[in-house]
Design an enzyme around this catalytic site. Structure first.
Site, PDB file in Angstrom:
ATOM      1  CD  GLU A 157      12.733 -25.775  -0.033  1.00 46.51           C
ATOM      2  OE1 GLU A 157      12.085 -26.402   0.971  1.00 46.51           O
ATOM      3  OE2 GLU A 157      13.367 -24.781   0.139  1.00 46.51           O
TER       4      GLU A 157
ATOM      5  N   GLY B  58      16.355 -19.482   0.250  1.00 48.40           N
ATOM      6  CA  GLY B  58      17.622 -20.125   0.820  1.00 48.40           C
ATOM      7  C   GLY B  58      18.840 -19.696   0.291  1.00 48.40           C
TER       8      GLY B  58
ATOM      9  N   GLY C 236      11.379 -18.945   5.899  1.00 49.28           N
ATOM     10  CA  GLY C 236      12.264 -20.229   6.046  1.00 49.28           C
ATOM     11  C   GLY C 236      13.384 -19.983   6.918  1.00 49.28           C
ATOM     12  N   GLY C 237      14.395 -19.747   6.639  1.00 49.65           N
ATOM     13  CA  GLY C 237      15.817 -19.740   7.853  1.00 49.65           C
ATOM     14  C   GLY C 237      15.287 -18.866   8.979  1.00 49.65           C
TER      15      GLY C 237
ATOM     16  CG  HIS D 146       8.016 -24.697  -0.532  1.00 50.41           C
ATOM     17  ND1 HIS D 146       9.345 -24.986  -0.811  1.00 50.41           N
ATOM     18  CD2 HIS D 146       8.162 -23.617   0.333  1.00 50.41           C
ATOM     19  CE1 HIS D 146       9.930 -24.043  -0.315  1.00 50.41           C
ATOM     20  NE2 HIS D 146       9.504 -23.083   0.251  1.00 50.41           N
TER      21      HIS D 146
ATOM     22  CG  ASN E  42       8.592 -24.088   5.100  1.00 49.77           C
ATOM     23  OD1 ASN E  42       8.657 -25.021   5.476  1.00 49.77           O
ATOM     24  ND2 ASN E  42       8.731 -23.924   3.620  1.00 49.77           N
ATOM     25  CD1 TRP E  43       9.992 -23.462  11.567  1.00 50.55           C
ATOM     26  CD2 TRP E  43      10.033 -24.707  13.083  1.00 50.55           C
ATOM     27  NE1 TRP E  43       9.799 -22.688  12.894  1.00 50.55           N
ATOM     28  CE2 TRP E  43       9.741 -23.552  13.647  1.00 50.55           C
ATOM     29  CE3 TRP E  43       9.759 -26.114  13.727  1.00 50.55           C
ATOM     30  CZ2 TRP E  43       9.440 -23.595  15.112  1.00 50.55           C
ATOM     31  CZ3 TRP E  43       9.661 -26.050  15.172  1.00 50.55           C
ATOM     32  CH2 TRP E  43       9.467 -24.785  15.731  1.00 50.55           C
ATOM     33  CE  LYS E  44      12.391 -23.447   3.190  1.00 47.52           C
ATOM     34  NZ  LYS E  44      12.996 -23.130   2.077  1.00 47.52           N
TER      35      LYS E  44
ATOM     36  CB  SER F  75      16.323 -14.489   1.095  1.00 43.98           C
ATOM     37  OG  SER F  75      16.924 -15.585   0.687  1.00 43.98           O
TER      38      SER F  75
ATOM     39  CD  GLU G 101       8.004 -19.430  -0.334  1.00 47.35           C
ATOM     40  OE1 GLU G 101       8.382 -19.028   0.707  1.00 47.35           O
ATOM     41  OE2 GLU G 101       8.166 -20.699  -0.475  1.00 47.35           O
TER      42      GLU G 101
END
Ligand code: 13P
Length: 255
Positions: free
Chosen positions: A100, A176, A237-238, A98, A13-15, A216, A170
Site C-alpha cells: 500500500e 484485503g 491485516g483485517g 508494504h 498490521n492494523w493499517k 487475507s 504479500e
C-alpha cells in the site's frame, strides 16, 4: 531448510484503523487470548496509537511495531516519522515497503532499501514486504520480481543487520481481497525468497530468517499456511483487528 532454526512471528498490521482509545481496548482484549503463545506476537499500529499500544502491552508477550519510518534521522519531511523517534518510544518493529505504501505513496525498491537501513541503524527489527501483482503473476514473473525486490531492499545491508530483518511475502492480489494464496503458492515463493537470501548472504542466514506470508490470512486458512516449511508465520491485516480471530492465528503458529 530447518524451521526449528527460526522464530515464527504473527504480526498484525492494523493499517489506518483504530484510535488510541480503541487501541487500548483491543490490546486489553487480546492480551489474555495470546498469553503463553509459542510464537512471537507483534502488533504494528498507526503512529498516533504507538503510545497507547506500548502502555497497554506492557508486561505481556505482545511487542509493538510501527507501519513505516523515514530514511533520514530528522529534517524537513513534513508528515514523516523517523527511526530514532520510534526507537526512543520503545517501538521494536517497523513494517517497511508494504504494497500500500508502494501503490499509494510512491514507495520504490530504492526508498524501501533506504528506510530499511535507517530502521536497522537504530536497532529496530524490520518487517520487509515484497510481493507481486496479479498481472505480474499472470506474466509468470513472480520469482524474478520478488527476487529483485528482496535483493534491492537488502542491498548494502550486512549479514549481522540482516538478522534483524523479517521478510513478509504479500502477493498484492491477496491483500484485503479475501483471495488467499494457496499454501503451496505461499510455500513456493517463501522458499524462493529464502534461496535469494542464501545467495546474498549464506545458508545459515537464510535458515535463520523469518519469512512470513501475508494476504487475507484468517482464522480459517491459517493452519495450512503456517504449517508449510518455509512459511514462518504471517502478517495479518483485517483479521488482526479482531481479538478472537487474531488469537486463533497465533495459536496455529504456536503448534
Ligand atoms: P489482509 O490480511 O487484510 O489481506 O491484509 C494483509 C496485509 O496487507 C498485511 O500487511
Amino acid at each position: 531448510m530447518n524451521k526449528a532454526k527460526r522464530d515464527a512471528i504473527i504480526a498484525g498490521n492494523w493499517k489506518m484503523n483504530k484510535t488510541p482509545s480503541e487501541t487500548t481496548a483491543l490490546i486489553n482484549e487480546m492480551k489474555p487470548l495470546v498469553a503463553g503463545a509459542d510464537c512471537k506476537v507483534v502488533l504494528c499500529v498507526p503512529f498516533v496509537d504507538l503510545d497507547a499500544a506500548l502502555k497497554a502491552s506492557e508486561g505481556s508477550n505482545i511487542e509493538i511495531g510501527a507501519e513505516n519510518c523515514h530514511f533520514e534521522k530528522s529534517g524537513a519531511y513534513t508528515g514523516e516519522v523517523s527511526a530514532p523517534m520510534l526507537k526512543e518510544m520503545g517501538v521494536k518493529y517497523v513494517i517497511i515497503g508494504h504494497s500500500e505504501r508502494r501503490q499509494y505513496f510512491g514507495e520504490t525498491d530504492v526508498t524501501v532499501n533506504l528506510r530499511t537501513k535507517a530502521a536497522l541503524a537504530e536497532g529496530l527489527k524490520v518487517i520487509l514486504c515484497v510481493g507481486e501483482t496479479l498481472e505480474q503473476r499472470e506474466q509468470n514473473i513472480t520469482a524474478e520480481l520478488v527476487a529483485m525486490q528482496t535483493k534491492i531492499a537488502l542491498g548494502g545491508i550486512s549479514k549481522e543487520d540482516a538478522a534483524n530483518v523479517i521478510i513478509a511475502y504479500e502477493p498484492v492480489w491477496a491483500i484485503g481481497t479475501g483471495k488467499t494464496a494457496t499454501a503451496e503458492q505461499a510455500e513456493e515463493v517463501c522458499a524462493i525468497i529464502r534461496n535469494v537470501v542464501a545467495d546474498i548472504y549464506d545458508t545459515d542466514t537464510a535458515e535463520a530468517m523469518t519469512i512470513q506470508y501475508g494476504g487475507s490470512m484468517n482464522a480459517k486458512n491459517c493452519d495450512e499456511l503456517v504449517a508449510k516449511t518455509n512459511v514462518d508465520g504471517g502478517l495479518i491485516g483485517g483479521a488482526s483487528l479482531k481479538a478472537e480471530d487474531f488469537s486463533v492465528i497465533v495459536k496455529a503458529a504456536s503448534k
